[in-house]
Design a protein around this motif. Sequence first.
Motif, PDB file in Angstrom:
ATOM      1  N   PRO A 279      -2.762  -1.634  -7.834  1.00  0.00           N
ATOM      2  CA  PRO A 279      -2.210  -0.984  -8.912  1.00  0.00           C
ATOM      3  C   PRO A 279      -2.180  -2.087  -9.948  1.00  0.00           C
ATOM      4  CG  PRO A 279      -1.016  -2.318  -6.959  1.00  0.00           C
ATOM      5  CD  PRO A 279      -2.422  -2.131  -6.680  1.00  0.00           C
ATOM      6  N   THR A 280      -1.977  -0.734 -11.479  1.00  0.00           N
ATOM      7  CA  THR A 280      -1.850  -1.509 -12.305  1.00  0.00           C
ATOM      8  C   THR A 280      -0.214  -2.294 -12.574  1.00  0.00           C
ATOM      9  OG1 THR A 280      -2.919   0.369 -13.219  1.00  0.00           O
ATOM     10  CG2 THR A 280      -2.254  -0.799 -14.526  1.00  0.00           C
ATOM     11  N   LEU A 281       0.052  -2.793 -12.120  1.00  0.00           N
ATOM     12  CA  LEU A 281       0.939  -3.626 -12.242  1.00  0.00           C
ATOM     13  C   LEU A 281       0.750  -5.766 -13.786  1.00  0.00           C
ATOM     14  CD1 LEU A 281       2.619  -3.792  -8.869  1.00  0.00           C
ATOM     15  CD2 LEU A 281       3.158  -2.795 -10.835  1.00  0.00           C
ATOM     16  N   ILE A 290      -0.661  -4.411   2.090  1.00  0.00           N
ATOM     17  CA  ILE A 290      -0.080  -2.974   2.854  1.00  0.00           C
ATOM     18  C   ILE A 290      -1.128  -2.939   4.216  1.00  0.00           C
ATOM     19  CG2 ILE A 290      -1.333  -1.106   1.695  1.00  0.00           C
ATOM     20  CD1 ILE A 290       0.988   1.004   2.122  1.00  0.00           C
ATOM     21  N   ALA A 291       0.538  -3.035   5.015  1.00  0.00           N
ATOM     22  CA  ALA A 291      -0.538  -2.882   6.702  1.00  0.00           C
ATOM     23  C   ALA A 291      -1.316  -1.429   6.746  1.00  0.00           C
ATOM     24  CB  ALA A 291       1.128  -3.300   7.935  1.00  0.00           C
ATOM     25  N   THR A 292      -2.497  -1.812   7.679  1.00  0.00           N
ATOM     26  CA  THR A 292      -2.957  -0.736   7.809  1.00  0.00           C
ATOM     27  C   THR A 292      -1.986   0.751   8.566  1.00  0.00           C
ATOM     28  OG1 THR A 292      -4.722  -2.191   8.921  1.00  0.00           O
ATOM     29  CG2 THR A 292      -5.210   0.843   9.685  1.00  0.00           C
ATOM     30  N   ARG A 293      -0.461   0.982   8.969  1.00  0.00           N
ATOM     31  CA  ARG A 293       0.196   1.862   9.957  1.00  0.00           C
ATOM     32  C   ARG A 293       0.592   2.895   8.426  1.00  0.00           C
ATOM     33  NH1 ARG A 293       0.822   3.769  14.712  1.00  0.00           N
ATOM     34  NH2 ARG A 293      -0.628   2.458  14.942  1.00  0.00           N
ATOM     35  N   THR A 326       1.075   2.055  -6.594  1.00  0.00           N
ATOM     36  CA  THR A 326       2.155   1.349  -8.074  1.00  0.00           C
ATOM     37  C   THR A 326       3.814   2.315  -7.545  1.00  0.00           C
ATOM     38  OG1 THR A 326      -0.530   2.323  -9.386  1.00  0.00           O
ATOM     39  CG2 THR A 326       2.199   1.995 -10.569  1.00  0.00           C
ATOM     40  N   ARG A 327       3.262   3.777  -7.019  1.00  0.00           N
ATOM     41  CA  ARG A 327       5.114   3.339  -6.912  1.00  0.00           C
ATOM     42  C   ARG A 327       5.567   2.463  -6.072  1.00  0.00           C
ATOM     43  NH1 ARG A 327       4.161   9.640  -6.150  1.00  0.00           N
ATOM     44  NH2 ARG A 327       6.504   9.517  -4.855  1.00  0.00           N
ATOM     45  N   VAL A 328       4.851   2.461  -5.098  1.00  0.00           N
ATOM     46  CA  VAL A 328       5.246   1.347  -3.643  1.00  0.00           C
ATOM     47  C   VAL A 328       5.610   0.255  -4.631  1.00  0.00           C
ATOM     48  CG1 VAL A 328       4.918   0.504  -1.837  1.00  0.00           C
ATOM     49  CG2 VAL A 328       4.786   2.792  -2.541  1.00  0.00           C
ATOM     50  N   SER A 329       4.934  -0.388  -5.776  1.00  0.00           N
ATOM     51  CA  SER A 329       4.619  -1.650  -6.533  1.00  0.00           C
ATOM     52  C   SER A 329       6.355  -1.296  -6.757  1.00  0.00           C
ATOM     53  CB  SER A 329       3.946  -2.307  -6.296  1.00  0.00           C
ATOM     54  OG  SER A 329       2.614  -1.860  -5.632  1.00  0.00           O
ATOM     55  N   VAL A 330       6.410  -0.564  -7.660  1.00  0.00           N
ATOM     56  CA  VAL A 330       7.992  -0.421  -8.333  1.00  0.00           C
ATOM     57  C   VAL A 330       8.418  -0.665  -8.427  1.00  0.00           C
ATOM     58  CG1 VAL A 330       8.400   0.835 -10.694  1.00  0.00           C
ATOM     59  CG2 VAL A 330       6.052   1.162 -10.601  1.00  0.00           C
ATOM     60  N   VAL A 337      -0.849  -4.110  -2.494  1.00  0.00           N
ATOM     61  CA  VAL A 337      -2.359  -3.712  -1.927  1.00  0.00           C
ATOM     62  C   VAL A 337      -3.013  -3.668  -0.884  1.00  0.00           C
ATOM     63  CG1 VAL A 337      -2.509  -4.719  -4.716  1.00  0.00           C
ATOM     64  CG2 VAL A 337      -2.664  -6.372  -2.067  1.00  0.00           C
ATOM     65  N   VAL A 338      -4.163  -2.509  -0.798  1.00  0.00           N
ATOM     66  CA  VAL A 338      -4.933  -2.458   0.148  1.00  0.00           C
ATOM     67  C   VAL A 338      -5.709  -4.235   0.583  1.00  0.00           C
ATOM     68  CG1 VAL A 338      -6.282  -1.283   1.393  1.00  0.00           C
ATOM     69  CG2 VAL A 338      -4.935  -0.235  -0.295  1.00  0.00           C
ATOM     70  N   GLU A 339      -5.379  -3.718   1.767  1.00  0.00           N
ATOM     71  CA  GLU A 339      -6.149  -5.182   2.574  1.00  0.00           C
ATOM     72  C   GLU A 339      -7.346  -5.016   2.599  1.00  0.00           C
ATOM     73  OE1 GLU A 339      -5.037  -5.669   6.978  1.00  0.00           O
ATOM     74  OE2 GLU A 339      -2.870  -6.612   6.318  1.00  0.00           O
ATOM     75  N   GLU A 340      -7.836  -6.010   2.773  1.00  0.00           N
ATOM     76  CA  GLU A 340      -9.808  -6.526   2.027  1.00  0.00           C
ATOM     77  C   GLU A 340     -10.575  -4.950   2.780  1.00  0.00           C
ATOM     78  OE1 GLU A 340     -13.272  -9.332   2.814  1.00  0.00           O
ATOM     79  OE2 GLU A 340     -12.297  -9.848   1.071  1.00  0.00           O
ATOM     80  N   ALA A 341     -10.064  -5.413   4.107  1.00  0.00           N
ATOM     81  CA  ALA A 341     -10.947  -4.464   5.742  1.00  0.00           C
ATOM     82  C   ALA A 341     -10.608  -2.776   5.300  1.00  0.00           C
ATOM     83  CB  ALA A 341     -10.446  -4.461   6.669  1.00  0.00           C
ATOM     84  N   ASP A 342      -9.581  -2.212   4.557  1.00  0.00           N
ATOM     85  CA  ASP A 342      -9.635  -1.383   4.775  1.00  0.00           C
ATOM     86  C   ASP A 342      -9.702  -0.996   3.492  1.00  0.00           C
ATOM     87  OD1 ASP A 342      -7.631  -0.860   6.782  1.00  0.00           O
ATOM     88  OD2 ASP A 342      -5.926  -1.541   6.065  1.00  0.00           O
ATOM     89  N   GLU A 343      -9.764  -1.390   1.754  1.00  0.00           N
ATOM     90  CA  GLU A 343     -10.378  -1.202   1.247  1.00  0.00           C
ATOM     91  C   GLU A 343     -11.938  -0.703   1.104  1.00  0.00           C
ATOM     92  OE1 GLU A 343     -10.647  -2.437  -4.074  1.00  0.00           O
ATOM     93  OE2 GLU A 343     -10.309  -4.207  -2.505  1.00  0.00           O
TER      94      GLU A 343
END
Length: 716
Positions: A279-281, A290-293, A326-330, A337-343
Amino acid sequence: MHNDGKVVPINKARATPSPLARLPVVLLQVRDKAAQQLQQGLQELFDNADDTLFEMADKARSTVDHHIFFEAMRDLRLKRKNFERVFMERLFAAFAGLGDTGRGELQLVPVVSYDATPSSSHDALEKAVALEAMLGRVRHRDGLALSQLTARLSAVLGNALDERENPLGPALLCEFFLQAGRSLGVEIRVKLIMLKLFEKYVLSDADQLYAEANQLLVATGVLPELKTVPSRRAGGRAARERSREDALPSADQPLDENGQQAFAALQALLKPVRGSVAPTLEASAEPQPIATRDLLRLLSHLQQYVPTPDAEDDFDLCNQLEQLLTRVSVKSGKSRVVEEADEDVINLIALLFEFILNDPTVPDAFKALIARLQIPMLKVAVLDKSLFSHAGHPARRLLNEIAAMAMGCNLCDDYPRDPLYLRIEQVVQRLLNEFVEDPAIFAQLLAEFSAFAADECRRSELLEQHTRDAEEGRVRTEEARQRVAEVLNRRLLGKVLPLAVVQFLQQAWSQVLLLASLKHGEESVQWQSALRTMDELIWSVGLQEDTEAGRRLLEHLPGLLKALRDGLTSAAFDPFSTREFFVRLQAMHVQPADGVDELIEVREPLVFSERPLDPALDLAPNDPDLLKVHQLRVGAWVMFQQDGVVTQRCKLAAIMAPANAYVFVSRTGLKVLEKSVGQLALAFKQGALQVLDDSPLFERALDAVVSKLRQLNHGK
């Protein structure tokens, strides 16, 4: 005049106002509504005619029957659009005729033929019986609704209308169908099959046709007192559509869960592309993975908004996911952010689809469909990393199967009606609608699509074999013609012979030789006998009366004439067509010195077929493009292009010796192209020919992505 987009108005040649202009508006509405339903029925008929004829060919007990049904399939495919157009023209003309005053005496509906020439009396009788039975069934089943429609049309027109003049009556509909099929070069069995299909897919829905027409007329106050006849909706098209729904087989297959090691190796290569999904913050905001689920829930949300294949806007998954984050972060006040493995999985799937959507092997129309699979493939990869390491993974195999089937498609403007396109679209839509977190749906869809693909391949293989057999027969015939020409040239060139004899040998006896060569071979008694008879004929017309041989000629004439007549009979020559030659031959033998026939010196060799010079003759043996041609294997898929536009995707089905003609077939197994070695080499040189890589798409994409990542890691 209102024109439906699917029908073609006709009869524009008259200078006087169109009869349609004199028709009440409600009749134009009846016509247009009926035209839509009839067009749908014809489309359904032709969609199923291919399957029906294929089944008949598959069950045929003889090669002749096998060939008849395959040729009928080809003829229908080529002439389908013209068939539908002519049918609708006849329908429009019949409605236009309703507006003519003083229509004259009633003309009974003729039993017309599919053919331009009259058929045999037996065929005509068989067809007439089938037609009468069809008309009887419709009248028995829908007679009341038809009579009400005829009465209402009569009331609107102000003239008594006979049922046989009703444009929507079964008699005229059958006549339109038969007239539209006149261009079909098919035999009686195929005609009867087409009539049965017409009854099944068009006349079986006559009740709906009459019900809707009657409703339109009643709505405008035409004979509303007639009791309405209910439509039979338990049968007809609706029932057929329900019967086509496939039961879903139970084909759940366990997924391999040991793909972590291979994925870890890929993660090491993915480091240079990390950081694109965030996200742009404010920089001070501390990132919180953020969790995988939760990621799967976000992806499931996006999955519902994947655009349709014909949408103009591109769907950028990473951008869409970043906006959601970004919406979730705001909302939470934290940098999610997405976890490294998921990204890494997101980036890897994005790179894979980038390759797939730029791969020339996949036709553009199918790329739009396959692009819609990105989120389902991403979700299954997040759940199960073995997608990247196991070739047998159901999701991976499903993608490969889809790409393999699509590779040979030449889709035109009406591609959304192509059965393969529709099946793939169905698979994609089911994944988008039904796949949440249970990957078992991939195994289920794979089983269904594999069964469909296997059936399609079996059909195309049979047609392809039919094509090869036909080409081999053609080549054998050409070779035999060439050998016959050589035999005749050796005997005739340089000799002075009666013109009638030369013409007879070149035009008639050559066919006797050709048939003997094809049926029995050149070592056979029949071939040798035909040669001996030809030699005796040439000998007989070159004798002089005053020679000993000439005087003994009369003893040999009966045997020679019998041999000539027997040979012509074996080649199915009409005896009346050769009577004049035998009369002239008799005169030559009786009075050889009187010059009863013009003598000529044979100087020009007989040539049955002359092949054009192959451009390969101008190429060096080690020419790289010539070597590419020689490396082509039977079964290879190629793509021909012109001015950068794909014109044909086809498969090399056979290389026909001795001319080395390369025969290409379409996805259905029908011949579409024939090229020489030189023509193919020049196409390679001009960039107009490309060999398509038919190896599994997912594997090729993964190899390309790994290669690209390695270059990034090494700074290349």
